[in-house]
Design an enzyme around this catalytic site. Structure first.
Site, PDB file in Angstrom:
ATOM      1  N   ASN A 151       0.870  -1.177   0.000  1.00 41.31           N
ATOM      2  CA  ASN A 151       0.000   0.000   0.000  1.00 41.31           C
ATOM      3  C   ASN A 151       0.908   1.229   0.000  1.00 41.31           C
ATOM      4  OD1 ASN A 151      -1.809   2.035   0.509  1.00 41.31           O
ATOM      5  ND2 ASN A 151      -2.380   1.332   2.564  1.00 41.31           N
ATOM      6  N   TRP A 152       1.024   1.846  -1.157  1.00 45.03           N
ATOM      7  CA  TRP A 152       1.954   2.987  -1.263  1.00 45.03           C
ATOM      8  C   TRP A 152       1.354   4.265  -0.687  1.00 45.03           C
ATOM      9  CZ3 TRP A 152       4.463   2.465  -6.865  1.00 45.03           C
ATOM     10  CH2 TRP A 152       5.142   1.234  -6.929  1.00 45.03           C
ATOM     11  N   LYS A 153       0.078   4.239  -0.344  1.00 47.65           N
ATOM     12  CA  LYS A 153      -0.614   5.417   0.212  1.00 47.65           C
ATOM     13  C   LYS A 153      -0.389   6.647  -0.684  1.00 47.65           C
ATOM     14  CE  LYS A 153      -0.333   3.279   4.723  1.00 47.65           C
ATOM     15  NZ  LYS A 153      -0.316   3.410   6.158  1.00 47.65           N
ATOM     16  N   HIS A 211      -9.709   1.266   4.283  1.00 46.34           N
ATOM     17  CA  HIS A 211      -8.495   1.456   5.087  1.00 46.34           C
ATOM     18  C   HIS A 211      -8.801   2.404   6.248  1.00 46.34           C
ATOM     19  CE1 HIS A 211      -4.484   2.598   6.325  1.00 46.34           C
ATOM     20  NE2 HIS A 211      -4.049   1.506   5.709  1.00 46.34           N
ATOM     21  N   GLU A 259      -7.259   4.780   7.495  1.00 47.59           N
ATOM     22  CA  GLU A 259      -7.001   6.196   7.221  1.00 47.59           C
ATOM     23  C   GLU A 259      -8.171   6.817   6.468  1.00 47.59           C
ATOM     24  OE1 GLU A 259      -3.208   5.503   5.400  1.00 47.59           O
ATOM     25  OE2 GLU A 259      -2.363   5.008   7.362  1.00 47.59           O
ATOM     26  N   GLU A 268      -5.718  -4.903  10.261  1.00 46.04           N
ATOM     27  CA  GLU A 268      -4.698  -3.914  10.588  1.00 46.04           C
ATOM     28  C   GLU A 268      -5.082  -3.158  11.858  1.00 46.04           C
ATOM     29  OE1 GLU A 268      -2.454  -2.603   6.778  1.00 46.04           O
ATOM     30  OE2 GLU A 268      -4.318  -1.482   6.865  1.00 46.04           O
ATOM     31  N   GLY A 304       2.107   2.164  10.979  1.00 42.54           N
ATOM     32  CA  GLY A 304       3.131   3.211  10.912  1.00 42.54           C
ATOM     33  C   GLY A 304       3.761   3.563  12.247  1.00 42.54           C
ATOM     34  N   SER A 347       2.975  -2.110  10.480  1.00 39.73           N
ATOM     35  CA  SER A 347       4.405  -2.188  10.829  1.00 39.73           C
ATOM     36  C   SER A 347       5.066  -3.517  10.473  1.00 39.73           C
ATOM     37  CB  SER A 347       4.611  -1.856  12.312  1.00 39.73           C
ATOM     38  OG  SER A 347       4.222  -0.518  12.565  1.00 39.73           O
ATOM     39  N   GLY A 385       2.754  -1.181   4.345  1.00 40.06           N
ATOM     40  CA  GLY A 385       2.749   0.251   4.059  1.00 40.06           C
ATOM     41  C   GLY A 385       4.163   0.760   3.847  1.00 40.06           C
ATOM     42  N   GLY A 386       4.751   1.331   4.898  1.00 44.57           N
ATOM     43  CA  GLY A 386       6.072   1.966   4.804  1.00 44.57           C
ATOM     44  C   GLY A 386       7.121   1.109   4.100  1.00 44.57           C
TER      45      GLY A 386
HETATM   46  P1  PGA Z   1       2.549   0.290   7.730  1.00 42.45           P
HETATM   47  O1  PGA Z   1       1.138   0.526   7.042  1.00 42.45           O
HETATM   48  O2  PGA Z   1       3.130  -0.991   7.175  1.00 42.45           O
HETATM   49  O3  PGA Z   1       3.369   1.491   7.345  1.00 42.45           O
HETATM   50  O4  PGA Z   1       2.320   0.198   9.197  1.00 42.45           O
HETATM   51  C1  PGA Z   1       0.258  -0.537   6.767  1.00 42.45           C
HETATM   52  C2  PGA Z   1      -1.012  -0.027   6.148  1.00 42.45           C
HETATM   53  O5  PGA Z   1      -1.520   1.010   6.563  1.00 42.45           O
HETATM   54  O6  PGA Z   1      -1.570  -0.666   5.220  1.00 42.45           O
END
Ligand code: PGA
Length: 256
Positions: free
Chosen positions: A10-12, A98, A100, A170, A176, A216, A237-238
């Site tokens: 997930n590159w956001k 998601h 967010e 998640e 994050g 994470s 994500g990251g």
């Molecule tokens: P993260 O994000 O790996 O940076 O914690 C995961 C996500 O939000 O899909």
């Protein structure tokens, strides 16, 4: 039933078109042995075509997905993107719900349910995100909360198109932050998620539904999650923004 592992990036809201094409090219050098599992990356809308061109040109062994979709087919919905538009750009997956988006953009369970149906109708695999905030976790109410989200997202779905649904667990407090649940704890939640899928869509669908862990995930901790019986991969994500780290996570999934 053996389920094929899935590692999704997930590159956001990261990567310009040019940066996304570069990242996809780096992944395409790394993906030679990515045959035994499914891998997909979800760049922003603006980079979908660029990434899918790299995949086509290099015959790369990963897929492209989107991070959101609207549930109508077309019309006066300024700024929105339909499932058909995603399909046209070779999207095989789409993240929905998601945390967010739920927190900052008002995405509700009802919208997630409509988006899931719209994607399935178009033959795109929804990656339905669920997860509890820290106060729910601290109160010991995670299962209740997360299973409620799963049932709301999946209830009443007509599986006439693709029957492939992915649920990503998640915990919000793990996204994050560098904090992760103990893998056995994540396993328990993912097993409960599978039971919720069975409750609304039947046992057969539950057995083939892939449940991912996200929050994470790093090369060093990924295997601990991937080895759990009800965890069928990860939503990253990251670490998905660094080709070497993402490739190392895929390697751990291949070995799990
Ligand atoms: P993260 O994000 O790996 O940076 O914690 C995961 C996500 O939000 O899909």
């Amino acid at each position: 039933m053996s389920r094929r592992m899935l590692v999704a990036g997930n590159w956001k809201m990261n990567c310009t078109y040019t940066e996304a094409v570069n990242l996809a090219q780096q992944l395409s050098y790394a993906c030679e042995d990515w045959d035994q599992i499914d891998v997909c990356v979800c760049p922003p809308f603006t980079a979908l075509r660029g990434v899918s061109n790299v995949i086509d040109f290099d015959r790369a062994r990963f897929k492209v997905g989107a991070q959101n979709v609207y549930f109508e087919k077309a019309g006066a919905y300024t700024g929105e993107i339909s499932p058909g538009m995603l399909k046209d750009l070779d999207c095989e997956y789409c993240i929905i719900g998601h945390s967010e988006r739920r927190e900052y953009l008002g995405e509700t369970d009802e919208m997630v349910n409509k988006k899931a149906q719209a994607l399935l109708d178009e033959g795109i695999i929804p990656i339905v995100c669920v997860g509890e905030p820290v106060d729910v976790y601290d109160a010991g109410k995670t299962h209740e909360y997360v299973c409620g989200q799963v049932e709301a997202a999946l209830s009443g779905l007509a599986l006439t198109g693709v029957q492939d649904i992915v649920v990503a667990y998640e915990p919000i407090w793990a996204i994050g932050t560098g904090k992760v649940p103990i893998p056995e704890e994540a396993q328990d939640v993912c097993a409960a998620i599978r039971q919720s899928v069975a409750k609304v869509l039947g046992e057969e669908q539950a057995q083939k539904t892939r449940v991912l862990y996200g929050g994470s995930v790093q090369p060093a901790n990924s295997r601990l999650f991937f080895d759990q019986p009800d965890i069928d991969g990860g939503l990253i994500g990251g670490a998905a923004l660094k080709a070497d780290q993402f490739a190392d996570i895929v390697k751990e999934a291949l070995n799990a």
